[in-house]
Design a protein around this motif. Structure first.
Motif, PDB file in Angstrom:
ATOM      1  N   THR A  38      26.647  13.804  15.337  1.00 45.99           N
ATOM      2  CA  THR A  38      27.742  13.684  15.124  1.00 45.99           C
ATOM      3  C   THR A  38      28.630  12.518  14.995  1.00 45.99           C
ATOM      4  OG1 THR A  38      27.629  12.120  17.105  1.00 45.99           O
ATOM      5  CG2 THR A  38      27.268  14.287  18.233  1.00 45.99           C
ATOM      6  N   GLY A  39      27.648  12.026  13.500  1.00 46.42           N
ATOM      7  CA  GLY A  39      27.923  11.360  12.789  1.00 46.42           C
ATOM      8  C   GLY A  39      28.954  11.912  11.639  1.00 46.42           C
ATOM      9  N   TYR A  42      32.531  13.092  12.650  1.00 43.45           N
ATOM     10  CA  TYR A  42      32.980  11.708  12.455  1.00 43.45           C
ATOM     11  C   TYR A  42      33.347  12.304  11.228  1.00 43.45           C
ATOM     12  CZ  TYR A  42      33.178  10.409  17.186  1.00 43.45           C
ATOM     13  OH  TYR A  42      33.439  10.550  18.622  1.00 43.45           O
ATOM     14  N   ARG A  43      32.586  11.150  10.220  1.00 41.75           N
ATOM     15  CA  ARG A  43      33.022  12.195   8.885  1.00 41.75           C
ATOM     16  C   ARG A  43      33.574  13.022   7.705  1.00 41.75           C
ATOM     17  NH1 ARG A  43      29.092   8.633   5.862  1.00 41.75           N
ATOM     18  NH2 ARG A  43      28.033   7.248   7.056  1.00 41.75           N
ATOM     19  N   ARG A  94      29.500  12.491   2.473  1.00 47.29           N
ATOM     20  CA  ARG A  94      28.443  11.100   2.548  1.00 47.29           C
ATOM     21  C   ARG A  94      29.076  10.612   1.292  1.00 47.29           C
ATOM     22  NH1 ARG A  94      25.518  11.856   7.267  1.00 47.29           N
ATOM     23  NH2 ARG A  94      25.888  14.306   7.484  1.00 47.29           N
ATOM     24  N   VAL A 102      35.423   5.406   7.712  1.00 46.94           N
ATOM     25  CA  VAL A 102      35.176   6.476   8.817  1.00 46.94           C
ATOM     26  C   VAL A 102      34.382   5.901   9.825  1.00 46.94           C
ATOM     27  CG1 VAL A 102      32.633   6.219   8.453  1.00 46.94           C
ATOM     28  CG2 VAL A 102      33.627   7.939   9.848  1.00 46.94           C
ATOM     29  N   SER A 106      36.817   6.669  13.546  1.00 44.92           N
ATOM     30  CA  SER A 106      35.968   7.047  14.712  1.00 44.92           C
ATOM     31  C   SER A 106      36.545   6.000  15.775  1.00 44.92           C
ATOM     32  CB  SER A 106      34.982   6.280  14.632  1.00 44.92           C
ATOM     33  OG  SER A 106      33.748   5.577  14.160  1.00 44.92           O
ATOM     34  N   ARG A 112      38.615  10.699  18.435  1.00 50.94           N
ATOM     35  CA  ARG A 112      36.840  11.115  20.079  1.00 50.94           C
ATOM     36  C   ARG A 112      37.757  11.809  20.956  1.00 50.94           C
ATOM     37  NH1 ARG A 112      33.803   6.961  17.924  1.00 50.94           N
ATOM     38  NH2 ARG A 112      32.471   7.970  19.650  1.00 50.94           N
ATOM     39  N   GLY A 134      24.144  10.129  17.908  1.00 47.63           N
ATOM     40  CA  GLY A 134      25.505   9.304  17.375  1.00 47.63           C
ATOM     41  C   GLY A 134      25.417   7.874  17.615  1.00 47.63           C
ATOM     42  N   ARG A 135      26.295   7.216  18.392  1.00 50.67           N
ATOM     43  CA  ARG A 135      26.431   5.681  18.891  1.00 50.67           C
ATOM     44  C   ARG A 135      27.307   5.987  20.227  1.00 50.67           C
ATOM     45  NH1 ARG A 135      26.341   6.378  13.870  1.00 50.67           N
ATOM     46  NH2 ARG A 135      26.383   4.956  12.342  1.00 50.67           N
ATOM     47  N   ASP A 136      27.328   6.698  21.077  1.00 51.06           N
ATOM     48  CA  ASP A 136      28.504   7.054  22.422  1.00 51.06           C
ATOM     49  C   ASP A 136      27.307   8.350  22.799  1.00 51.06           C
ATOM     50  OD1 ASP A 136      29.285   9.307  20.498  1.00 51.06           O
ATOM     51  OD2 ASP A 136      32.059   8.835  21.978  1.00 51.06           O
ATOM     52  N   MET A 137      26.478   8.427  22.497  1.00 50.08           N
ATOM     53  CA  MET A 137      25.432  10.144  22.896  1.00 50.08           C
ATOM     54  C   MET A 137      25.404   9.935  24.494  1.00 50.08           C
ATOM     55  SD  MET A 137      26.416  12.000  21.093  1.00 50.08           S
ATOM     56  CE  MET A 137      27.816  11.884  20.377  1.00 50.08           C
ATOM     57  N   ARG A 184      29.988  -2.425   8.488  1.00 52.49           N
ATOM     58  CA  ARG A 184      29.828  -0.245   9.919  1.00 52.49           C
ATOM     59  C   ARG A 184      29.715  -1.031  11.128  1.00 52.49           C
ATOM     60  NH1 ARG A 184      28.230   4.261   8.540  1.00 52.49           N
ATOM     61  NH2 ARG A 184      27.023   3.984   7.274  1.00 52.49           N
ATOM     62  N   ASP A 188      31.367  -0.133  14.759  1.00 53.03           N
ATOM     63  CA  ASP A 188      30.820   0.515  16.019  1.00 53.03           C
ATOM     64  C   ASP A 188      30.736  -0.379  16.552  1.00 53.03           C
ATOM     65  OD1 ASP A 188      31.555   2.371  13.591  1.00 53.03           O
ATOM     66  OD2 ASP A 188      29.265   2.309  12.722  1.00 53.03           O
ATOM     67  N   ARG A 191      34.172  -1.909  18.958  1.00 53.54           N
ATOM     68  CA  ARG A 191      35.690  -1.033  18.797  1.00 53.54           C
ATOM     69  C   ARG A 191      36.030  -1.063  20.314  1.00 53.54           C
ATOM     70  NH1 ARG A 191      32.950   4.081  16.468  1.00 53.54           N
ATOM     71  NH2 ARG A 191      31.713   4.600  18.827  1.00 53.54           N
TER      72      ARG A 191
HETATM   73  O1   DC Z   1      25.640   8.710  11.901  1.00 56.89           O
HETATM   74  P1   DC Z   1      26.326   8.114  10.337  1.00 56.89           P
HETATM   75  O2   DC Z   1      26.483   7.242   9.795  1.00 56.89           O
HETATM   76  O3   DC Z   1      27.305   9.683   9.908  1.00 56.89           O
HETATM   77  O4   DC Z   1      28.166   8.087  11.372  1.00 56.89           O
HETATM   78  C1   DC Z   1      29.216   7.459  10.863  1.00 56.89           C
HETATM   79  C2   DC Z   1      30.573   7.068  11.378  1.00 56.89           C
HETATM   80  O5   DC Z   1      30.269   7.962  12.804  1.00 56.89           O
HETATM   81  C3   DC Z   1      29.726   5.515  12.266  1.00 56.89           C
HETATM   82  O6   DC Z   1      30.229   4.185  11.167  1.00 56.89           O
HETATM   83  C4   DC Z   1      30.247   5.301  13.615  1.00 56.89           C
HETATM   84  C5   DC Z   1      30.628   6.556  13.702  1.00 56.89           C
HETATM   85  N1   DC Z   1      30.483   6.910  14.569  1.00 56.89           N
HETATM   86  C6   DC Z   1      30.483   7.296  16.306  1.00 56.89           C
HETATM   87  O7   DC Z   1      31.646   6.474  15.819  1.00 56.89           O
HETATM   88  N2   DC Z   1      30.576   7.945  17.501  1.00 56.89           N
HETATM   89  C7   DC Z   1      29.330   8.823  17.347  1.00 56.89           C
HETATM   90  N3   DC Z   1      29.003   9.433  18.502  1.00 56.89           N
HETATM   91  C8   DC Z   1      28.770   9.173  15.945  1.00 56.89           C
HETATM   92  C9   DC Z   1      28.923   7.966  14.685  1.00 56.89           C
END
Ligand code: DC
Length: 232
Positions: A38-39, A42-43, A94, A102, A106, A112, A134-137, A184, A188, A191
């Motif tokens: 999922t990152g 967002y990228r 990347r 990013v 995000s 979102r 990801g971050r919020d799965m 970052r 993250d 927020r």
């Molecule tokens: O995993 P990554 O470094 O490719 O993720 C890039 C950015 O996307 C990271 O700084 C936070 C955001 N992100 C997010 O907010 N929620 C997610 N589910 C995945 C990534």
């Protein structure tokens, strides 16, 4: 896996450089599941905004523009793909301009909302189930996942891994990567919308002293334990 036909959802969250992508992809391959980075979504959104002249620090402009790009994330663990408006963006997403922007993108709720919807659609379309990272799965996107894992590693370990991925060996450049990772992570985690946070029912795995293969084997063990417990 259990013998039921219900698709399985395994989620991995955690900060940058914990090995989430490599490990999630390998788990998906070994278990025959789909894979979602999922990152990358967002990228891809960030890349589109940057190339279309949208000011990424202007949350209102980002909110309006975020409805426009068609982002498609392939879910084959063997060949992950990501396209925006039909164009392969796997390389530029990347690169530094996207990495620098990013976190701001995000943090925008409209971004979102849109991407979470796509992520849930991907899971519904996965025939046997999905490994999503990801971050919020675990906290937001798949709160009822069969297994939630929260990966951690020391910041220094994470910087060293990122540097190795990028082929960077210079000490000053590695220090800059560490600064960027810390920046970052702070953005993250702080927020307002869907911050990086371990779900209450997630299993935390510190990967600092583990190889990717060890992390994969450990998590596959957890998946099998859950499946066995379900079959009772
Ligand atoms: O995993 P990554 O470094 O490719 O993720 C890039 C950015 O996307 C990271 O700084 C936070 C955001 N992100 C997010 O907010 N929620 C997610 N589910 C995945 C990534």
């Amino acid at each position: 896996m259990d013998n039921s036909s219900a698709p399985v959802v395994v989620v991995l969250d955690g900060p940058a450089g914990t090995g989430k992508s490599t490990v999630s992809r390998e788990i998906a391959s070994q278990l025959g599941l789909s894979f979602l980075d999922t990152g990358a979504m967002y990228r891809a959104m960030t890349y589109w905004l940057l190339t279309n002249g949208v000011e990424v620090d202007d949350a209102d402009a980002v909110a309006v523009a975020s409805a426009k790009p068609a982002i498609v994330s392939g879910t084959d663990a063997g060949t992950p793909t990501i396209t925006v408006d039909g164009v392969d963006v796997s390389t530029p997403i990347r690169e530094q301009p996207v990495t620098a922007a990013v976190s701001a993108v995000s943090a925008v709720p409209e971004v979102r909302d849109r991407l979470v919807e796509l992520q849930r659609e991907s899971a519904l379309a996965a025939p046997r189930g999905i490994v999503a990272e990801g971050r919020d799965m675990g906290t937001v996107v798949f709160p009822r996942a069969d297994l939630k894992v929260f990966l951690t590693a020391s910041a220094e370990t994470r910087a060293a891994r990122r540097a190795a991925q990028l082929g960077v060996t210079d000490e000053t450049e590695i220090a800059a990567i560490l600064t960027d990772i810390n920046r970052r992570d702070a953005a993250d985690s702080s927020r307002a919308t869907a911050p990086l946070r371990k779900a209450d029912d997630a299993v935390e795995v510190d990967t600092s002293e583990m190889s990717p293969d060890q992390v994969v084997a450990h998590i596959i063990g957890l998946v099998r334990d859950r499946a066995a417990a379900r079959l009772g």
